[in-house]
Design a protein around this motif. Structure first.
Motif, short mmCIF file in Angstrom:
data_model
loop_
_atom_site.label_atom_id
_atom_site.label_comp_id
_atom_site.label_asym_id
_atom_site.label_seq_id
_atom_site.Cartn_x
_atom_site.Cartn_y
_atom_site.Cartn_z
N SER A 1 -6.85 -1.10 -0.90
CA SER A 1 -6.41 -0.13 -1.90
C SER A 1 -6.28 1.22 -1.21
N LEU A 2 -5.92 2.23 -2.00
CA LEU A 2 -5.79 3.58 -1.47
C LEU A 2 -6.86 4.48 -2.07
N PRO B 1 -5.94 4.35 3.43
CA PRO B 1 -6.17 2.95 3.08
C PRO B 1 -7.66 2.63 3.10
N TYR C 1 -3.64 10.23 1.01
CA TYR C 1 -4.15 8.93 0.62
C TYR C 1 -4.53 8.18 1.89
N ARG D 1 -2.22 -2.22 -5.08
CA ARG D 1 -3.47 -2.78 -4.57
C ARG D 1 -3.18 -4.20 -4.13
N LEU E 1 0.83 -1.21 0.00
CA LEU E 1 0.00 0.00 0.00
C LEU E 1 0.87 1.26 0.00
N GLY F 1 1.77 2.27 -3.30
CA GLY F 1 0.66 2.62 -4.17
C GLY F 1 0.03 1.43 -4.86
#
Length: 97
Positions: A52-53, A78, A76, A42, A37, A40
């Motif tokens: 995902s973010l 989580p 971002y 998944r 994560l 970046g």
């Protein structure tokens, strides 16, 4: 369930695992998810769900103590989305509120 409860349950379910090995297994798994994560990526675990973010744009917030406007920076966060199998198992679980 906490991390230590997860380790204890893993060690209990697999008696051939020493407690330290169960602890290391959980640590490696969670570190791998966090690392992916952070880069970046998944992470998808079939039958369980995906991590995902989500991008949260900058916004104007308020300091709850003073009421003063504060700029909250973009970030971002989580996000976990449960898989179909997990949702079905939870639904069949019969949990009531």
């Amino acid at each position: 369930m906490t991390r230590s409860e997860l380790i204890a349950r893993l060690a209990e379910r697999f008696p051939q695992l020493v407690f330290k090995d169960a602890e290391l297994s959980v640590k490696v798994l969670l570190d791998a998810i966090a690392g992916a994560l952070a880069q970046g990526e998944r992470v998808e675990i079939r039958g369980f769900g995906s991590f995902s973010l989500n991008f949260r744009p900058a916004r104007q917030g308020r300091n709850p103590k003073t009421g003063e406007p504060v700029t909250v920076p973009a970030k971002y966060a989580p996000h976990f989305k449960a898989g179909k199998e997990l949702r079905q198992r939870v639904d069949r679980g019969g949990m009531t509120q």
